[in-house]
Design a protein around this motif. Structure first.
Motif, PDB file in Angstrom:
ATOM      1  N   UNK A  51      26.357-159.288  -7.189  1.00 56.87           N
ATOM      2  CA  UNK A  51      26.403-160.452  -8.085  1.00 56.87           C
ATOM      3  C   UNK A  51      25.810-160.127  -9.461  1.00 56.87           C
ATOM      4  N   UNK A  52      26.339-160.812 -10.466  1.00 54.90           N
ATOM      5  CA  UNK A  52      25.754-160.732 -11.802  1.00 54.90           C
ATOM      6  C   UNK A  52      26.016-159.459 -12.553  1.00 54.90           C
TER       7      UNK A  52
ATOM      8  N   UNK B  13      30.999-152.230  -1.886  1.00 52.46           N
ATOM      9  CA  UNK B  13      29.659-152.822  -1.976  1.00 52.46           C
ATOM     10  C   UNK B  13      29.266-153.078  -3.425  1.00 52.46           C
ATOM     11  N   UNK B  14      29.564-152.119  -4.313  1.00 46.10           N
ATOM     12  CA  UNK B  14      29.238-152.297  -5.735  1.00 46.10           C
ATOM     13  C   UNK B  14      30.067-153.412  -6.347  1.00 46.10           C
TER      14      UNK B  14
ATOM     15  N   UNK C 133      18.286-146.590  -5.464  1.00 47.74           N
ATOM     16  CA  UNK C 133      17.587-145.631  -4.614  1.00 47.74           C
ATOM     17  C   UNK C 133      18.170-145.570  -3.205  1.00 47.74           C
ATOM     18  N   UNK C 134      18.373-146.728  -2.602  1.00 50.80           N
ATOM     19  CA  UNK C 134      18.816-146.752  -1.205  1.00 50.80           C
ATOM     20  C   UNK C 134      20.297-146.484  -1.049  1.00 50.80           C
ATOM     21  N   UNK C 135      21.067-146.664  -2.098  1.00 53.15           N
ATOM     22  CA  UNK C 135      22.508-146.410  -2.050  1.00 53.15           C
ATOM     23  C   UNK C 135      22.828-145.149  -2.854  1.00 53.15           C
ATOM     24  N   UNK C 136      23.798-144.341  -2.408  1.00 46.16           N
ATOM     25  CA  UNK C 136      24.112-143.085  -3.139  1.00 46.16           C
ATOM     26  C   UNK C 136      25.002-143.320  -4.354  1.00 46.16           C
ATOM     27  N   UNK C 137      24.574-144.182  -5.259  1.00 42.89           N
ATOM     28  CA  UNK C 137      25.345-144.445  -6.467  1.00 42.89           C
ATOM     29  C   UNK C 137      25.080-143.357  -7.508  1.00 42.89           C
TER      30      UNK C 137
ATOM     31  N   UNK D  32      27.219-148.038 -12.801  1.00 42.27           N
ATOM     32  CA  UNK D  32      26.445-147.847 -11.576  1.00 42.27           C
ATOM     33  C   UNK D  32      27.191-146.965 -10.580  1.00 42.27           C
ATOM     34  N   UNK D  33      28.486-147.135 -10.498  1.00 39.66           N
ATOM     35  CA  UNK D  33      29.266-146.420  -9.494  1.00 39.66           C
ATOM     36  C   UNK D  33      29.628-145.003  -9.927  1.00 39.66           C
ATOM     37  N   UNK D  34      30.004-144.829 -11.212  1.00 35.51           N
ATOM     38  CA  UNK D  34      30.501-143.545 -11.684  1.00 35.51           C
ATOM     39  C   UNK D  34      29.501-142.786 -12.545  1.00 35.51           C
ATOM     40  N   UNK D  35      28.491-143.458 -13.074  1.00 37.10           N
ATOM     41  CA  UNK D  35      27.555-142.805 -13.973  1.00 37.10           C
ATOM     42  C   UNK D  35      28.047-142.883 -15.416  1.00 37.10           C
TER      43      UNK D  35
END
Length: 442
Positions: free
Chosen positions: A26-27, A21-22, A82-86, A36-39
Motif C-alpha cells: 500500500x501507498x 508482493x511488491x 531487509x526481510x524480502x530479497x528486493x 524497490x523491485x528492480x533497484x
C-alpha cells in the motif's frame, strides 16, 4: 448404509511471488515499486561509491513511503528492505550483515524520521499531476513579476530555462550544470553564475546538492515567501512596482493585461537572433509579450517588461525591420505567421536569416563548442589528478627478512645467520639492546 467419506486432496496454499508482493504494497507509486523491485536501473541516485549510492536509494524509498496519507511504519520498511530479497534493499541487508541487526534497525529508523521531517517541511507532491500543478503555479508567479534592472532579464531567462527542465524532470527539483544552463539561456557562463547568486538571494532558487565530478548540481525552484524582502532586481511574486519605481515608468495601470510569456521567451532566448549583439534579451522579452490580435503601446510594453520606453521603442523598430513585429497606428502586434496555439511560434528559417543579417549567426554554436572543450579538459584534469593520486600512494614496505628463514610449520630457524635477531616482524627485524651482532658472531 454408510457412504464412504470422500477425501479432498490437500492443496498447498500458493504464496505470492516477490513481484506480486511488491505490487500489493500500500501507498507506493509505480515508480517507487520499480525502484524497490528492480533497484536504481536509471542511475538517478548514483553516488561516488557503492555505499553512497545505496544510501541515496534507500533515502529515496524512505521519502516515497513518508508521503502524507500513505506513511509506512518502521516494521513495514524493515520487511520490504531487509526481510524480502528486493533489489532496492540490498544496501540495508548489507548493513545488517556487516554491523548487526540492532545497528541496521536504528539506521533505518533515523532515515525514516529524516524523510518524514523533509516531507513535512517541503511541498506535498504525491503524483505527477501535483507536480504539473506546482510547476504551473510557479510559472504564473514568475510571469506575474516585473523583472527590471540590468539583471532582471537574465534572471527571467534563468527561471524560464529551469521551468523547462522542471517539466522534463517531473517536479520542481532538477539537475543542471552552469554551462548547460548558459546554453539554454543564450548567455555566458559567468552571466548564468551571477544570475544564480541573485535568485538564491531572492529565495527563488535553492541549491539541494552541489555537483561533484561528472555529476551536475541539484536545484529546486520555489515561490519566495510573502514576507521576503524585495530585491533590487525583482519585485515580489504577484506584485507590481508602484508608480515611479523601477519597471513601472509611471504607468502601472496599463500593465494589468500584459505579461511576458515564459513559454514564448524560452522558444527564442537561446537563438542567435536574440544574441546580445543582435536583438538581445530585451528584444526577446518584448517579442514574448506581443499578441497577434491585441496590439500594445510602447508604454504598456515598458510596464510589462520593466524596460525603459526608449529601449522598448528602439528594440521595437529593430524587430519590425526583421519581420518579427508589426507596427500599425502606434500599436505593436505579433505577426500572424509567428502566432501559434500557445502564443509565439518562432520560424527557425526566419530566425536564422535574422542572425545572418545581424552578424550573430554561429555564435551559439561557438559557445556550445567552447563549453564542450571545457568539459573535455575538465574530464582530462580529473583523470590526471586520479593518476597522480595513485602515483603518490605510499610505496610498499620492504621485506628485510627473506622468506624461508623460519619454517612456518615448526617455527624452527633455518638460516643461522639470523640467530639472535628478533624477526617477529619480517619488515623490521631488531637486535636485543644487551647484545650486538658482532658479539653473537664472535
Amino acid at each position: 448404509m454408510n457412504r464412504p467419506v470422500r477425501r479432498v486432496p490437500h492443496r498447498p496454499v500458493r504464496r505470492p511471488s516477490l513481484t506480486e508482493w511488491v505490487q500489493g504494497l500500500p501507498g507506493l507509486s509505480g515508480r517507487a515499486r520499480r525502484l524497490l523491485l528492480e533497484g536504481d536501473t536509471e542511475h538517478r541516485y548514483a553516488g561516488r561509491t557503492a555505499a553512497d549510492s545505496g544510501y541515496r536509494l534507500t533515502m529515496a524509498l524512505a521519502v516515497a513511503v513518508s508521503q502524507p496519507g500513505r506513511e509506512w511504519t518502521l516494521a513495514q520498511l524493515w520487511e520490504a528492505l531487509v526481510l524480502r530479497p528486493t533489489a532496492g534493499g540490498a544496501w540495508a541487508r548489507s548493513l545488517r550483515s556487516r554491523k548487526g541487526e540492532r545497528y541496521a534497525e536504528g539506521k533505518l529508523a533515523g532515515m525514516l524520521d529524516k524523510a518524514r521531517a523533509f516531507v513535512g517541511t517541503s511541498g506535498t507532491i504525491v503524483c505527477r499531476a501535483d507536480a504539473v500543478v506546482a510547476i504551473a503555479r510557479l510559472r504564473a508567479a514568475v510571469e506575474a513579476v516585473v523583472w527590471p534592472g540590468p539583471g532582471g532579464g537574465t534572471d527571467l531567462k534563468n527561471l524560464t530555462a529551469r521551468l523547462q527542465l522542471a517539466e522534463q524532470a517531473g517536479g520542481l527539483e532538477h539537475e543542471v550544470s552552469v554551462r548547460q544552463l548558459a546554453e539554454l539561456m543564450g548567455c555566458a557562463r559567468s552571466t548564468a553564475e551571477a544570475s544564480n547568486a541573485r535568485l538564491r538571494a531572492a529565495r527563488w532558487l535553492i541549491l539541494v546538492a552541489a555537483g561533484t565530478g561528472e555529476h551536475s548540481s541539484t536545484w529546486s525552484l520555489r515561490i519566495p515567501p510573502a514576507d521576503a524582502e524585495d530585491q533590487e532586481s525583482c519585485a515580489r511574486p504577484g506584485h507590481r512596482p508602484a508608480s515611479g519605481e523601477r519597471g513601472a515608468e509611471g504607468v502601472p495601470d496599463m500593465h494589468t493585461s500584459r505579461e511576458v510569456s515564459t513559454r514564448a521567451l524560452g522558444a527564442v532566448m537561446g537563438t542567435d537572433a536574440c544574441h546580445h549583439y543582435a536583438h538581445g534579451t530585451s528584444g526577446a522579452r518584448i517579442l514574448a509579450a506581443l499578441d497577434p490580435l491585441d496590439g500594445a503601446e510602447v508604454a504598456r510594453l515598458a510596464a510589462a517588461t520593466g524596460l525603459h520606453r526608449t529601449t522598448v521603442r528602439r528594440r521595437m523598430h529593430k524587430l519590425a525591420e526583421d519581420g518579427l513585429a508589426e507596427e500599425v497606428d502606434g500599436l505593436v502586434y505579433l505577426p500572424r505567421h509567428l502566432a501559434g496555439d500557445e502564443g509565439l511560434r518562432p520560424d527557425p528559417d526566419q530566425l536564422e536569416h535574422v542572425a545572418l543579417a545581424r552578424g550573430t549567426a554561429g555564435l551559439g554554436e561557438q559557445r556550445r563548442k567552447r563549453h564542450g572543450d571545457q568539459r573535455r579538459f575538465y574530464r582530462q584534469w580529473l583523470t590526471e589528478r586520479a593518476q597522480h593520486a595513485v602515483g603518490r600512494r605510499r610505496p610498499a614496505r620492504l621485506r628485510l627478512v627473506p622468506e624461508g628463514v623460519v619454517d612456518e610449520s615448526t617455527g624452527e630457524l633455518r638460516d643461522t645467520a639470523w640467530r639472535g635477531w628478533i624477526i617477529d616482524d619480517p619488515f623490521r627485524p631488531t637486535w636485543p639492546d644487551d647484545k650486538s651482532p658482532e658479539a653473537a658472531c664472535g
